[in-house]
Design an enzyme around this catalytic site. Structure first.
Site, PDB file in Angstrom:
ATOM      1  N   CYS A 373       0.804  -1.233   0.000  1.00 58.00           N
ATOM      2  CA  CYS A 373       0.000   0.000   0.000  1.00 58.00           C
ATOM      3  C   CYS A 373       0.834   1.280   0.000  1.00 58.00           C
ATOM      4  O   CYS A 373       0.565   2.169  -0.807  1.00 58.00           O
ATOM      5  CB  CYS A 373      -0.969   0.047   1.170  1.00 58.00           C
ATOM      6  SG  CYS A 373      -1.293  -1.480   2.000  1.00 58.00           S
ATOM      7  N   ARG A 402       6.823 -11.261   5.496  1.00 54.13           N
ATOM      8  CA  ARG A 402       6.360 -11.169   6.885  1.00 54.13           C
ATOM      9  C   ARG A 402       7.049 -12.241   7.698  1.00 54.13           C
ATOM     10  O   ARG A 402       7.290 -13.340   7.205  1.00 54.13           O
ATOM     11  CB  ARG A 402       4.834 -11.370   6.944  1.00 54.13           C
ATOM     12  CG  ARG A 402       4.113 -10.457   5.974  1.00 54.13           C
ATOM     13  CD  ARG A 402       2.876  -9.827   6.521  1.00 54.13           C
ATOM     14  NE  ARG A 402       2.307  -8.967   5.486  1.00 54.13           N
ATOM     15  CZ  ARG A 402       1.054  -9.027   5.074  1.00 54.13           C
ATOM     16  NH1 ARG A 402       0.219  -9.885   5.646  1.00 54.13           N
ATOM     17  NH2 ARG A 402       0.617  -8.225   4.123  1.00 54.13           N
ATOM     18  N   GLN A 420       1.154 -10.987  -3.478  1.00 54.32           N
ATOM     19  CA  GLN A 420      -0.285 -10.722  -3.422  1.00 54.32           C
ATOM     20  C   GLN A 420      -0.806 -10.338  -4.797  1.00 54.32           C
ATOM     21  O   GLN A 420      -0.104  -9.711  -5.576  1.00 54.32           O
ATOM     22  CB  GLN A 420      -0.553  -9.562  -2.468  1.00 54.32           C
ATOM     23  CG  GLN A 420      -0.215  -9.861  -1.027  1.00 54.32           C
ATOM     24  CD  GLN A 420      -0.503  -8.661  -0.152  1.00 54.32           C
ATOM     25  OE1 GLN A 420      -0.053  -7.555  -0.433  1.00 54.32           O
ATOM     26  NE2 GLN A 420      -1.246  -8.876   0.924  1.00 54.32           N
ATOM     27  N   ASP A 422      -2.408  -7.903  -5.587  1.00 49.03           N
ATOM     28  CA  ASP A 422      -2.788  -6.700  -4.863  1.00 49.03           C
ATOM     29  C   ASP A 422      -3.222  -5.574  -5.796  1.00 49.03           C
ATOM     30  O   ASP A 422      -2.779  -5.500  -6.940  1.00 49.03           O
ATOM     31  CB  ASP A 422      -1.573  -6.212  -4.052  1.00 49.03           C
ATOM     32  CG  ASP A 422      -1.994  -5.485  -2.792  1.00 49.03           C
ATOM     33  OD1 ASP A 422      -3.209  -5.358  -2.546  1.00 49.03           O
ATOM     34  OD2 ASP A 422      -1.093  -5.033  -2.053  1.00 49.03           O
ATOM     35  N   HIS A 424      -4.816  -1.238  -5.323  1.00 50.12           N
ATOM     36  CA  HIS A 424      -5.389  -0.183  -4.489  1.00 50.12           C
ATOM     37  C   HIS A 424      -6.198   0.750  -5.361  1.00 50.12           C
ATOM     38  O   HIS A 424      -5.724   1.172  -6.415  1.00 50.12           O
ATOM     39  CB  HIS A 424      -4.284   0.552  -3.730  1.00 50.12           C
ATOM     40  CG  HIS A 424      -3.610  -0.342  -2.727  1.00 50.12           C
ATOM     41  ND1 HIS A 424      -2.470  -1.032  -3.021  1.00 50.12           N
ATOM     42  CD2 HIS A 424      -3.980  -0.706  -1.486  1.00 50.12           C
ATOM     43  CE1 HIS A 424      -2.147  -1.784  -1.978  1.00 50.12           C
ATOM     44  NE2 HIS A 424      -3.040  -1.608  -1.028  1.00 50.12           N
ATOM     45  N   LYS A 507     -14.773  -4.575   5.836  1.00 54.28           N
ATOM     46  CA  LYS A 507     -14.043  -5.478   4.936  1.00 54.28           C
ATOM     47  C   LYS A 507     -14.902  -6.650   4.496  1.00 54.28           C
ATOM     48  O   LYS A 507     -15.879  -7.003   5.151  1.00 54.28           O
ATOM     49  CB  LYS A 507     -12.765  -5.975   5.591  1.00 54.28           C
ATOM     50  CG  LYS A 507     -12.984  -6.869   6.792  1.00 54.28           C
ATOM     51  CD  LYS A 507     -11.663  -7.471   7.233  1.00 54.28           C
ATOM     52  CE  LYS A 507     -11.880  -8.431   8.381  1.00 54.28           C
ATOM     53  NZ  LYS A 507     -10.670  -9.030   8.874  1.00 54.28           N
ATOM     54  N   HIS A 553      -8.338  -1.426  -0.476  1.00 54.76           N
ATOM     55  CA  HIS A 553      -7.286  -2.428  -0.674  1.00 54.76           C
ATOM     56  C   HIS A 553      -7.998  -3.686  -1.140  1.00 54.76           C
ATOM     57  O   HIS A 553      -8.996  -4.071  -0.539  1.00 54.76           O
ATOM     58  CB  HIS A 553      -6.589  -2.833   0.628  1.00 54.76           C
ATOM     59  CG  HIS A 553      -6.088  -1.704   1.461  1.00 54.76           C
ATOM     60  ND1 HIS A 553      -4.758  -1.420   1.577  1.00 54.76           N
ATOM     61  CD2 HIS A 553      -6.731  -0.825   2.247  1.00 54.76           C
ATOM     62  CE1 HIS A 553      -4.600  -0.402   2.405  1.00 54.76           C
ATOM     63  NE2 HIS A 553      -5.786  -0.027   2.831  1.00 54.76           N
TER      64      HIS A 553
HETATM   65 ZN   LIG Z   1      -3.122  -2.411   0.833  1.00 54.49          ZN
END
Ligand SMILES: [Zn+2]
Ligand SMILES: [Zn+2]
Length: 697
Positions: A373, A402, A420, A422, A424, A507, A553
């Site tokens: 992010c 992580r 991910q 991912d 945004h 979420k 996200h």
């Molecule tokens: Zn994010």
């Protein structure tokens, strides 16, 4: 005069103390026969528990015909079965000491201390099960009795089992005013165990059971404490359920992505590289790349822009986002500028001083990114935005790191570095609903293509404790409503979970059931009011003034690692043609047709089909077996007659016989259509409409 209120709202009055059993009998003898316990004012209790005052009562029943049993019924049966197993083991092995035997979601266990010289072996399971069966056949009642704390402790001291004494002391410490025992039969005559209960009324109510396995465990779960043996078992209302459970376990074992991944050469985890760090080997890399291409293609259709960002970022960036130092326990330690580090160590700076200085921003360094992010935010912030540009949708297959605890790491589903899917989205308040709908649409398309039709959605909303949430309450109302609207329009089962929102926004989670019915949590969509504030993000509105965008996200499949782990188990390694690492294998019947086989292979290879020839000096049956073991979707057998006619004899994975000969061009054409449509149009439909069963063998 207790008044009993039943779940349907009806009530029954009693002149004196009553019990769930009494109530069940008053309703009907049939009900009393299937009742095995009850919830009284929400608490799970024995069927015989006296009820002195007004109460809400829900009977817990176990009916043999039911497809799915009440979880309370299973819990009662399983815990009661743990007693029966302990009694049976103690009968065979009088020298053991019993420790503790709770129920689990899928069964039960009993921790037992065996002597070092005489450990338990799984060879003894059958004998133990025989004894258990005879206890069940005797249909002995579970008889509860209470002692005062002093009497109880005195009894346990006398018996001399330190584990039970410890259990009792812990119960007293946590507020128990008396100690309770359950005799399996009659007090002072039959076997008994210190236990809070509840249990089924009698041993005969255990439907079907099995001892599953043994493992070693530690007293209180502490590694330097006594070594114990944990004996696992399971129990169900009836044997059909037990059989189905055992079958599912067997299937799950065969599908385990760690085993399948190794057999098919999909990935490797190497101790020398590091725990939880996945090495994608060539076959697995194909699956990942194909899946990634598919998702990227869908994102492009939905108006996302692809970006790339580095694997590290300055500590300051994460101080601003709040990821550092607050989440540093789940991150790799920061990378410090080497010159600075040398100077500090020359000055004799200690480790804890160093970490303090890092936390307070006195030393600069870099972090392996735990999230994408902040990088995407800086891309958004790198140029001014007008309301006309919104939404801005930035997508990246971004790799993050992580620090998972080593005990939690395994295969692809829990790792320390992962990529991910991912993205945004930066948008205006009134665009949130459409954007969420778009995310859900994407999930729907991808799950449908993969044949994962059994999934549900969980919507996490604010809890009552409103001061923990960032952002204005009116915005939250709008965002929650937008999520709810979007989820409801999806036409899949969904639930609302109050209190499950993140502090920065509502979420949406995805839970998918694989073909054998196991649920897997994949990724999420989250609305975020927090980061746009922290990074002071703006856009210029119609009114010419600065406004705050909302951020979404979204990584609906979680990570490529986890998602592919789930897919491997879902397909048991038998990927659909478009995803399969090797799509076709050509099998010449003998050396004589090697040249033609090579020609077939070359033609397909030039068209981008993943194909090989098996020229091993083996019988074709052996080649077929090898290809089946590698779960290759298509096998083309070629003999002299095929070569002459420029055709191929087609076999499909999972079907034991040849489908028949096809003109080579015709097969290639149909196969390309199947691959390009990602299975929507199939070779079978086009060329072999008679073949109905496409089942995996
Ligand atoms: Zn994010
Ligand atoms: Zn018990």
């Amino acid at each position: 005069m207790p008044i009993i209120t039943l779940p349907d709202g009806t009530t029954r009055s009693y002149d004196t103390t009553t019990s769930p059993l009494q109530v069940a009998q008053d309703i009907s003898e049939g009900l009393a026969n299937v009742a095995i316990g009850a919830r009284v004012n929400g608490e799970l209790v024995d069927l015989s528990t006296p009820i002195h005052e007004d109460a809400e009562l829900k009977l817990v029943t176990a009916r043999k015909g039911e497809k799915e049993s009440d979880p309370d019924a299973l819990m009662l049966i399983r815990h009661s079965c743990a007693h029966i197993m302990a009694e049976a083991i103690q009968k065979i092995r009088p020298n053991i000491e019993l420790v503790y035997g709770p129920a689990l979601d899928n069964g039960f266990y009993y921790d037992i201390s065996f002597t070092k010289e005489d450990p338990l072996s799984s060879d003894e399971f059958e004998e133990i099960e025989q004894v258990m069966k005879s206890i069940i056949d005797e249909d002995r009642p579970f008889t509860r009795y209470e002692l005062t704390v002093d009497e109880g402790l005195a009894k346990l001291e006398k018996e001399g089992n330190k584990y039970k004494l410890d259990n009792a002391k812990r119960a007293i410490e946590s507020g128990s005013k008396e100690l309770t025992w359950y005799a399996t039969g009659e007090k002072d005559t039959n076997w008994e165990d210190l236990c809070r209960g509840p249990h089924v009324p009698s041993t005969g109510r255990i439907g079907a059971f099995k001892i599953m396995t043994i493992a070693s465990s530690y007293w209180h779960g502490e590694a330097n404490s006594d070594n114990l043996t944990r004996v696992y078992g399971t129990a169900f209302v009836h044997s059909k359920q037990l059989k189905a459970h055992l079958k599912q376990l067997e299937e799950a074992k065969e599908r385990d992505h760690r085993t399948v991944g190794k057999n098919l050469g999909l990935f490797h985890i190497d101790e020398q590289v590091g725990q939880g760090l996945v090495l994608w080997t060539p076959n697995g890399a194909v699956v990942r790349q194909e899946l990634q291409n598919f998702i990227a293609q869908q994102l492009q259709l939905q108006g996302y822009s692809q970006v790339f960002t580095p694997h590290i970022g300055k500590l300051d960036l994460y101080r601003m986002s709040g990821h550092y130092p607050y989440y540093q326990d789940s991150q790799y330690p920061p990378l410090i500028d080497p010159d600075q580090l040398k100077r500090l160590s020359d000055e004799g700076c200690s480790c804890s001083e160093l970490s303090n200085m890092m936390a307070h921003g006195e030393i600069e360094g870099y972090l392996l990114k735990p999230m994408n992010c902040p990088h995407h935010i800086r891309i958004y912030a790198s140029s001014p935005h007008s309301y006309r540009d919104l939404p801005v949708r930035l997508a990246e297959f971004g790799t993050v790191y992580r620090w998972e605890q080593s005990g939690e790491i395994g295969g692809l589903t829990r790792v320390r570095g992962f990529t991910q899917d991912d993205a945004h989205i930066f948008c205006m308040e009134n665009q949130v609903a459409d954007e969420i709908r778009g995310c859900l649409e994407l999930v729907k398309i991808i799950f449908a293509t993969l044949g994962m039709n059994d999934y549900r959605v969980r919507l996490g909303l604010r809890g009552p404790n409103s001061d923990k949430y960032v952002g204005e309450s009116s915005n939250w109302d709008k965002a929650e409503e937008a999520c709810r609207e979007a989820v409801a329009s999806l036409d899949v089962p969904w639930t609302e979970d109050t209190g499950e929102a993140a502090f920065y926004g509502p979420k949406i989670d995805f839970i998918v059931n694989d073909v054998i019915g196991r649920p897997w949590q994949l990724g999420t969509i989250q609305v975020d009011y927090n980061l746009p504030i922290r990074f002071d993000l703006t856009y210029i509105g119609k009114d010419g003034a600065k406004h705050r965008p909302v951020m979404i996200h979204r990584a609906p499949f979680g990570s490529m690692e986890r998602f592919i782990g789930v897919l491997i188990e879902h397909f048991a390694g038998a990927f659909p043609t478009w995803l399969a690492p090797e799509q076709v294998r050509v099998l010449p019947i003998s050396e004589k047709t090697n040249d033609y086989a090579q020609e077939v292979c070359d033609r397909m290879h030039a068209l981008g089909i993943r194909v090989s020839v098996d020229k091993n000096d083996e019988r074709v049956q052996a080649k077929i077996r090898d290809a089946a073991n590698m779960k290759i979707p298509w096998q083309l057998i070629v003999g002299p007659r095929d070569a002459e006619a420029r055709q191929v004899s087609v076999r499909m994975r999972g079907i034991r016989h040849d489908l028949g000969a096809l003109d080579l061009d015709q097969f290639i054409d149909a196969l390309q259509t199947e691959i390009n449509s990602r299975g929507k149009e199939s070779v079978i439909e086009k060329c072999f409409p008679d073949v109905e069963s496409m089942q995996e063998a």
